[in-house]
Design a protein around this motif. Structure first.
Motif, PDB file in Angstrom:
ATOM      1  N   ASN A  93       2.336   4.405   7.980  1.00 41.89           N
ATOM      2  CA  ASN A  93       2.394   3.407   9.070  1.00 41.89           C
ATOM      3  C   ASN A  93       3.422   2.324   8.750  1.00 41.89           C
ATOM      4  O   ASN A  93       3.172   1.129   8.928  1.00 41.89           O
ATOM      5  CB  ASN A  93       1.016   2.774   9.299  1.00 41.89           C
ATOM      6  CG  ASN A  93      -0.058   3.798   9.600  1.00 41.89           C
ATOM      7  OD1 ASN A  93       0.138   4.696  10.422  1.00 41.89           O
ATOM      8  ND2 ASN A  93      -1.195   3.678   8.925  1.00 41.89           N
ATOM      9  N   ASN A 122      -1.187  -8.986   1.743  1.00 36.16           N
ATOM     10  CA  ASN A 122      -1.707  -7.627   1.716  1.00 36.16           C
ATOM     11  C   ASN A 122      -1.475  -6.943   3.062  1.00 36.16           C
ATOM     12  O   ASN A 122      -2.015  -7.366   4.091  1.00 36.16           O
ATOM     13  CB  ASN A 122      -3.208  -7.656   1.388  1.00 36.16           C
ATOM     14  CG  ASN A 122      -3.765  -6.287   1.074  1.00 36.16           C
ATOM     15  OD1 ASN A 122      -3.411  -5.306   1.711  1.00 36.16           O
ATOM     16  ND2 ASN A 122      -4.644  -6.222   0.076  1.00 36.16           N
ATOM     17  N   GLY A 135       0.832  -1.199   0.000  1.00 36.57           N
ATOM     18  CA  GLY A 135       0.000   0.000   0.000  1.00 36.57           C
ATOM     19  C   GLY A 135       0.866   1.249   0.000  1.00 36.57           C
ATOM     20  O   GLY A 135       2.059   1.200  -0.304  1.00 36.57           O
ATOM     21  N   LYS A 195       3.314  -1.795   9.704  1.00 34.69           N
ATOM     22  CA  LYS A 195       3.083  -2.761   8.630  1.00 34.69           C
ATOM     23  C   LYS A 195       4.193  -3.803   8.559  1.00 34.69           C
ATOM     24  O   LYS A 195       3.935  -4.995   8.342  1.00 34.69           O
ATOM     25  CB  LYS A 195       2.963  -2.027   7.287  1.00 34.69           C
ATOM     26  CG  LYS A 195       1.679  -1.236   7.115  1.00 34.69           C
ATOM     27  CD  LYS A 195       1.645  -0.578   5.743  1.00 34.69           C
ATOM     28  CE  LYS A 195       0.367   0.196   5.517  1.00 34.69           C
ATOM     29  NZ  LYS A 195       0.324   0.814   4.174  1.00 34.69           N
ATOM     30  N   ILE A 217      -1.962  -3.500   3.339  1.00 34.88           N
ATOM     31  CA  ILE A 217      -2.539  -2.167   3.183  1.00 34.88           C
ATOM     32  C   ILE A 217      -3.124  -1.660   4.497  1.00 34.88           C
ATOM     33  O   ILE A 217      -2.977  -0.489   4.862  1.00 34.88           O
ATOM     34  CB  ILE A 217      -3.612  -2.177   2.081  1.00 34.88           C
ATOM     35  CG1 ILE A 217      -2.963  -2.419   0.710  1.00 34.88           C
ATOM     36  CG2 ILE A 217      -4.385  -0.846   2.069  1.00 34.88           C
ATOM     37  CD1 ILE A 217      -3.955  -2.511  -0.422  1.00 34.88           C
ATOM     38  N   TYR A 218      -3.769  -2.553   5.232  1.00 32.71           N
ATOM     39  CA  TYR A 218      -4.388  -2.161   6.489  1.00 32.71           C
ATOM     40  C   TYR A 218      -3.401  -2.409   7.633  1.00 32.71           C
ATOM     41  O   TYR A 218      -2.931  -3.536   7.827  1.00 32.71           O
ATOM     42  CB  TYR A 218      -5.673  -2.958   6.715  1.00 32.71           C
ATOM     43  CG  TYR A 218      -6.606  -2.902   5.534  1.00 32.71           C
ATOM     44  CD1 TYR A 218      -7.352  -1.755   5.249  1.00 32.71           C
ATOM     45  CD2 TYR A 218      -6.721  -3.986   4.653  1.00 32.71           C
ATOM     46  CE1 TYR A 218      -8.196  -1.703   4.147  1.00 32.71           C
ATOM     47  CE2 TYR A 218      -7.556  -3.937   3.551  1.00 32.71           C
ATOM     48  CZ  TYR A 218      -8.275  -2.791   3.302  1.00 32.71           C
ATOM     49  OH  TYR A 218      -9.103  -2.726   2.201  1.00 32.71           O
ATOM     50  N   SER A 219      -3.109  -1.367   8.380  1.00 34.50           N
ATOM     51  CA  SER A 219      -2.057  -1.475   9.396  1.00 34.50           C
ATOM     52  C   SER A 219      -2.442  -2.363  10.572  1.00 34.50           C
ATOM     53  O   SER A 219      -1.581  -2.754  11.368  1.00 34.50           O
ATOM     54  CB  SER A 219      -1.703  -0.078   9.907  1.00 34.50           C
ATOM     55  OG  SER A 219      -2.827   0.564  10.485  1.00 34.50           O
ATOM     56  N   GLN A 220      -3.733  -2.726  10.700  1.00 28.69           N
ATOM     57  CA  GLN A 220      -4.179  -3.528  11.836  1.00 28.69           C
ATOM     58  C   GLN A 220      -4.308  -5.015  11.512  1.00 28.69           C
ATOM     59  O   GLN A 220      -4.595  -5.825  12.410  1.00 28.69           O
ATOM     60  CB  GLN A 220      -5.526  -3.010  12.361  1.00 28.69           C
ATOM     61  CG  GLN A 220      -5.484  -1.552  12.826  1.00 28.69           C
ATOM     62  CD  GLN A 220      -4.475  -1.325  13.911  1.00 28.69           C
ATOM     63  OE1 GLN A 220      -4.331  -2.127  14.840  1.00 28.69           O
ATOM     64  NE2 GLN A 220      -3.754  -0.211  13.815  1.00 28.69           N
ATOM     65  N   GLN A 221      -4.125  -5.402  10.229  1.00 22.30           N
ATOM     66  CA  GLN A 221      -4.287  -6.803   9.894  1.00 22.30           C
ATOM     67  C   GLN A 221      -3.499  -7.131   8.623  1.00 22.30           C
ATOM     68  O   GLN A 221      -3.105  -6.264   7.874  1.00 22.30           O
ATOM     69  CB  GLN A 221      -5.769  -7.132   9.681  1.00 22.30           C
ATOM     70  CG  GLN A 221      -6.429  -6.352   8.557  1.00 22.30           C
ATOM     71  CD  GLN A 221      -7.895  -6.675   8.387  1.00 22.30           C
ATOM     72  OE1 GLN A 221      -8.308  -7.797   8.650  1.00 22.30           O
ATOM     73  NE2 GLN A 221      -8.692  -5.710   7.936  1.00 22.30           N
ATOM     74  N   ASN A 256       3.779  -6.256  11.301  1.00 19.92           N
ATOM     75  CA  ASN A 256       2.716  -7.202  10.952  1.00 19.92           C
ATOM     76  C   ASN A 256       3.237  -8.279  10.006  1.00 19.92           C
ATOM     77  O   ASN A 256       2.894  -9.461  10.144  1.00 19.92           O
ATOM     78  CB  ASN A 256       1.545  -6.462  10.300  1.00 19.92           C
ATOM     79  CG  ASN A 256       0.810  -5.550  11.258  1.00 19.92           C
ATOM     80  OD1 ASN A 256       0.995  -5.630  12.472  1.00 19.92           O
ATOM     81  ND2 ASN A 256      -0.038  -4.674  10.719  1.00 19.92           N
TER      82      ASN A 256
END
Length: 240
Positions: free
Chosen positions: A201, A229, A197, A205, A231-235, A208
């Motif tokens: 963050n 993926n 992404g 990332k 892109i989402y910093s929480q998952q 993660n």
């Protein structure tokens, strides 16, 4: 009638003699020619700049430093000459007590190699351009694509984090910047690609990704994925 204190007089004469000997020694020492030059590189043994190249920078008005007297040597000028080299971060030049001109050199640390339409160069740890060396090619991530689509400082932050982490430094081998500024990463050991992404963050990332990697390797699922993926910093979302 004054009474002379012979002990005080002897002390004054002794100090005078010591000062004269010291001054005479210093004068002779400054008048001596240098015996040789010695170049020392700090840190990584992989040399982008050779000792011979550094020695050439020490030549002043077609005269080798060995042919100069110590008093005629401008150490600050020599340091500036070396520091101006695009592969050198910092240098220190000094003369040892035995007449050796010593040069301590710290090379720049490349963190990524960028490819544009008409050139290729490194980014160093501070985010400055660093030319490619004929002596050594650094194993750093290769960066291609629309580099101008993202901020330089974001790229620098990404590669600084990768450089400081042993796992990431060995694992991430390539980054492609897309027209919208997002990044696609390639890894050394597996065929999946990492959809990172936009460069936001960044540290979270990458944490993660490391957590995903450790779990996927331990349960044997790492070879099943085509896209990771981030892109989402929480998952982390994976595509098989």
């Amino acid at each position: 009638m004054k009474i002379f204190n012979w002990n005080s007089i002897r002390l004054v004469l002794l100090l005078g003699a010591m000062i004269f000997v010291y001054a005479f020694s210093m004068e002779r020492n400054l008048g001596r020619k240098l015996t040789k030059t010695e170049v020392v590189f700090l840190g990584d043994e992989n040399l982008f700049v050779t000792s011979e190249s550094v020695n050439k920078m020490l030549i002043e008005k077609n005269r080798q430093p060995q042919n100069l007297q110590k008093e005629k040597l401008d150490l600050n000028k020599l340091e500036k000459s070396i520091d101006n080299h695009k592969m050198i971060e910092k240098s220190e030049v000094f003369v040892s007590v035995d007449g050796v001109l010593k040069v301590v050199v710290k090379q720049k640390t490349p963190v990524a190699r960028l490819f544009t339409e008409d050139s290729t160069f490194y980014f160093d740890y501070q985010g400055n351009k660093m030319p490619i060396s004929d002596n050594y090619s650094a194993r750093v991530p290769l960066v291609t694509g629309e580099i101008k689509a993202t901020k330089k400082q974001d790229l620098v932050e990404l590669f600084q984090i990768i450089q400081k982490d042993d796992f990431l430094k060995k694992n991430i081998i390539g980054v492609r910047i897309m027209p919208n500024g997002s990044a696609i990463m390639a890894t050394r050991n597996y065929d999946y690609q990492i959809d990172f992404g936009r460069l936001m963050n960044i540290e979270q990332k990458l944490k993660n990704y490391k957590a995903f990697y450790q779990k996927a390797v331990s349960d044997g699922s790492i070879k099943k994925y085509k896209v990771i993926n981030l892109i989402y910093s929480q998952q982390v979302v994976c595509t098989k």
